[in-house]
Design an enzyme around this catalytic site. Sequence first.
Site, PDB file in Angstrom:
ATOM      1  N   SER A 221       0.822  -1.212   0.000  1.00  0.00           N
ATOM      2  CA  SER A 221       0.000   0.000   0.000  1.00  0.00           C
ATOM      3  C   SER A 221       0.859   1.267   0.000  1.00  0.00           C
ATOM      4  O   SER A 221       1.559   1.498  -0.988  1.00  0.00           O
ATOM      5  CB  SER A 221      -0.984  -0.066   1.177  1.00  0.00           C
ATOM      6  OG  SER A 221      -2.074   0.775   0.914  1.00  0.00           O
ATOM      7  N   ASP A 244      -0.495  -4.310  -3.616  1.00  0.00           N
ATOM      8  CA  ASP A 244      -1.703  -3.487  -3.494  1.00  0.00           C
ATOM      9  C   ASP A 244      -1.339  -2.022  -3.253  1.00  0.00           C
ATOM     10  O   ASP A 244      -1.761  -1.384  -2.297  1.00  0.00           O
ATOM     11  CB  ASP A 244      -2.585  -4.000  -2.359  1.00  0.00           C
ATOM     12  CG  ASP A 244      -4.027  -4.192  -2.844  1.00  0.00           C
ATOM     13  OD1 ASP A 244      -4.904  -4.376  -1.995  1.00  0.00           O
ATOM     14  OD2 ASP A 244      -4.254  -4.125  -4.073  1.00  0.00           O
ATOM     15  N   HIS A 299      -7.605  -5.593   0.655  1.00  0.00           N
ATOM     16  CA  HIS A 299      -6.364  -4.907   1.011  1.00  0.00           C
ATOM     17  C   HIS A 299      -5.658  -5.596   2.173  1.00  0.00           C
ATOM     18  O   HIS A 299      -4.441  -5.703   2.211  1.00  0.00           O
ATOM     19  CB  HIS A 299      -6.700  -3.456   1.381  1.00  0.00           C
ATOM     20  CG  HIS A 299      -5.564  -2.518   1.199  1.00  0.00           C
ATOM     21  ND1 HIS A 299      -4.764  -2.483   0.080  1.00  0.00           N
ATOM     22  CD2 HIS A 299      -5.077  -1.560   2.020  1.00  0.00           C
ATOM     23  CE1 HIS A 299      -3.850  -1.554   0.215  1.00  0.00           C
ATOM     24  NE2 HIS A 299      -4.017  -0.978   1.375  1.00  0.00           N
TER      25      HIS A 299
HETATM   26  C1  LIG Z   1      -9.323   5.315   9.628  1.00  0.00           C
HETATM   27  C2  LIG Z   1      -8.259   5.248   8.534  1.00  0.00           C
HETATM   28  N1  LIG Z   1      -9.001   5.167   7.233  1.00  0.00           N
HETATM   29  C3  LIG Z   1      -8.586   6.288   6.370  1.00  0.00           C
HETATM   30  C4  LIG Z   1      -7.135   6.176   5.941  1.00  0.00           C
HETATM   31  C5  LIG Z   1      -8.800   3.898   6.473  1.00  0.00           C
HETATM   32  C6  LIG Z   1      -8.061   2.820   7.313  1.00  0.00           C
HETATM   33  N2  LIG Z   1      -7.596   1.777   6.394  1.00  0.00           N
HETATM   34  C7  LIG Z   1      -8.355   0.534   6.337  1.00  0.00           C
HETATM   35  C8  LIG Z   1      -7.984  -0.306   7.541  1.00  0.00           C
HETATM   36  C9  LIG Z   1      -6.669  -0.703   8.176  1.00  0.00           C
HETATM   37  C10 LIG Z   1      -7.749  -1.467   8.850  1.00  0.00           C
HETATM   38  C11 LIG Z   1      -7.838  -2.495   9.931  1.00  0.00           C
HETATM   39  C12 LIG Z   1      -6.705  -3.021  10.497  1.00  0.00           C
HETATM   40  C13 LIG Z   1      -6.822  -3.949  11.525  1.00  0.00           C
HETATM   41  C14 LIG Z   1      -8.094  -4.334  11.956  1.00  0.00           C
HETATM   42  C15 LIG Z   1      -8.196  -5.319  13.064  1.00  0.00           C
HETATM   43  F1  LIG Z   1      -9.427  -5.375  13.525  1.00  0.00           F
HETATM   44  F2  LIG Z   1      -7.842  -6.532  12.614  1.00  0.00           F
HETATM   45  F3  LIG Z   1      -7.371  -4.963  14.029  1.00  0.00           F
HETATM   46  C16 LIG Z   1      -9.251  -3.818  11.381  1.00  0.00           C
HETATM   47  C17 LIG Z   1      -9.136  -2.880  10.350  1.00  0.00           C
HETATM   48  C18 LIG Z   1      -8.476  -0.127   8.927  1.00  0.00           C
HETATM   49  C19 LIG Z   1      -8.346  -1.763   7.507  1.00  0.00           C
HETATM   50  C20 LIG Z   1      -6.501   1.998   5.600  1.00  0.00           C
HETATM   51  O1  LIG Z   1      -5.753   2.896   5.842  1.00  0.00           O
HETATM   52  C21 LIG Z   1      -6.175   1.063   4.422  1.00  0.00           C
HETATM   53  N3  LIG Z   1      -4.796   1.387   4.031  1.00  0.00           N
HETATM   54  C22 LIG Z   1      -3.740   0.751   4.601  1.00  0.00           C
HETATM   55  S1  LIG Z   1      -4.044  -0.477   5.760  1.00  0.00           S
HETATM   56  C23 LIG Z   1      -2.423  -0.928   6.384  1.00  0.00           C
HETATM   57  C24 LIG Z   1      -2.589  -1.517   7.715  1.00  0.00           C
HETATM   58  C25 LIG Z   1      -2.915  -0.691   8.792  1.00  0.00           C
HETATM   59  C26 LIG Z   1      -3.135  -1.250  10.041  1.00  0.00           C
HETATM   60  C27 LIG Z   1      -3.030  -2.629  10.176  1.00  0.00           C
HETATM   61  F4  LIG Z   1      -3.234  -3.154  11.381  1.00  0.00           F
HETATM   62  C28 LIG Z   1      -2.697  -3.456   9.119  1.00  0.00           C
HETATM   63  C29 LIG Z   1      -2.498  -2.887   7.885  1.00  0.00           C
HETATM   64  N4  LIG Z   1      -2.472   1.033   4.307  1.00  0.00           N
HETATM   65  C30 LIG Z   1      -2.184   2.025   3.407  1.00  0.00           C
HETATM   66  O2  LIG Z   1      -1.001   2.289   3.140  1.00  0.00           O
HETATM   67  C31 LIG Z   1      -3.283   2.717   2.811  1.00  0.00           C
HETATM   68  C32 LIG Z   1      -4.556   2.402   3.134  1.00  0.00           C
HETATM   69  C33 LIG Z   1      -5.477   3.215   2.446  1.00  0.00           C
HETATM   70  C34 LIG Z   1      -4.742   4.064   1.659  1.00  0.00           C
HETATM   71  C35 LIG Z   1      -3.304   3.811   1.838  1.00  0.00           C
END
Ligand SMILES: CCN(CC)CCN(C[C@]12C[C@](c3ccc(C(F)(F)F)cc3)(C1)C2)C(=O)Cn1c(SCc2ccc(F)cc2)nc(=O)c2c1C=CC2
Length: 380
Positions: A221, A244, A299
């Site tokens: 990402s 991704d 993702h």
């Molecule tokens: C509120 C923030 N909102 C706006 C940016 C979107 C938040 N989001 C989707 C999420 C991460 C999510 C997540 C984790 C972990 C559980 C759990 F329940 F398992 F703990 C649930 C739910 C919340 C899926 C993303 O940011 C997606 N994303 C990611 S996710 C990378 C990641 C982060 C945390 C982790 F623990 C594992 C992986 N990396 C990027 O570089 C980019 C994006 C989007 C664009 C660029």
Amino acid sequence: MGNCSGHDFSIPPGKGPHHVGCTDLMVGHTVEGTFFRLYYPCQLSERSENPDWVPTKEYFNGLADFMKINRRLSERIFNYLFGSCKIPATWNAAFKPNTKHPVVIFSHGLGAFRTLYSAICVELASQGFIVASVEHRDESASATFYFKEKSTPEALKTGEPEFPLRNKQVKQRADECIRALDILFTVNSGNMVENVLKTPFDWSTLENSMDLCRIAVMGHSFGGATVIECLCKEVRFKCGIALDTWMFPLDEVIFPQVKQPIFFINSEKFQWAGNIFRMKKLDSATIPRKMITIRGAVHQSFPDFTFLTGNCLGKIFKLQGNVDPHLAMDLSNRASLAFLQRHLSLERDFNQWDQLIDGKDNHLIPGTNITLNQIKDLEN
Ligand SMILES: CCN(CC)CCN(C[C@]12C[C@](c3ccc(C(F)(F)F)cc3)(C1)C2)C(=O)Cn1c(SCc2ccc(F)cc2)nc(=O)c2c1C=CC2
């Protein structure tokens, strides 16, 4: 493998011939320092102490902040769900000094941190790679730590345009990956590095252990964008694997300066036309640029979370698509290994998975699922 949350959801161990060890290195006390987790082929050790998947509960708090959920509630949930989760590697195991090992630098996504991609890093280490999973201090990690207060706090203020911040961050992320590579060069030449963390790992055992002509950069990402930025800045990276990728932080002006092969491995559900349109700007008639899409993947199919909850939570939080998490990870890792063999000229048998680089598998789409006319609308 210990249970993570009552059920038997655990991060899969490596499938390669090597046992895997892991340790942490922090050079410098301040935020300008370098911090990474090293995964490496290790000697079999009788004590098999596996490190915690999430290093300290501060990371759970950071994750809660990132996800904008209440800290107290989420800390209990995360601890219940993931508190006892272990990484399938032996903490501080003795390095296995026999051949020179190729090197991968890994860059995490937005809101993640250095330990969340251990299924990928452990697999690569079990196949004979030395992997440094960097913890970024660009304010894009959910949490990190250092031992001296940092200069100036910065985050996106409401109404502030996002691109300047993200572009500054991707440049800092690339610098942090290059600094990590420099430290591996220092270690390989037998010079001492001052590890601020008091881990009982003897870094001198890594002297002359790395094949520093065979170095790749990999990321998920925001980490995928960091791959492109790294390839542009650092010719020692011979190729890049971008998982991704989020292309937004990149300034397209650098694209012609990227001369190395790139492998885009995408999920079916995360990608959108504008993002694919930017990836296609890196297409080349002369430089190998490949793209595949994993059917039904989301993702979160790339970070470790995809293994750690049942189907129900996995679906609710979009941590699992409608492809088995182990199958998605196997396809991604095998395609990656085949690409690394091809472009680091490894003498291994990863070419058995060459077909995956061209998306030849029932669970893969060659290129992208995003239809061309969606992309064409953007062209004019
Ligand atoms: C509120 C923030 N909102 C706006 C940016 C979107 C938040 N989001 C989707 C999420 C991460 C999510 C997540 C984790 C972990 C559980 C759990 F329940 F398992 F703990 C649930 C739910 C919340 C899926 C993303 O940011 C997606 N994303 C990611 S996710 C990378 C990641 C982060 C945390 C982790 F623990 C594992 C992986 N990396 C990027 O570089 C980019 C994006 C989007 C664009 C660029």
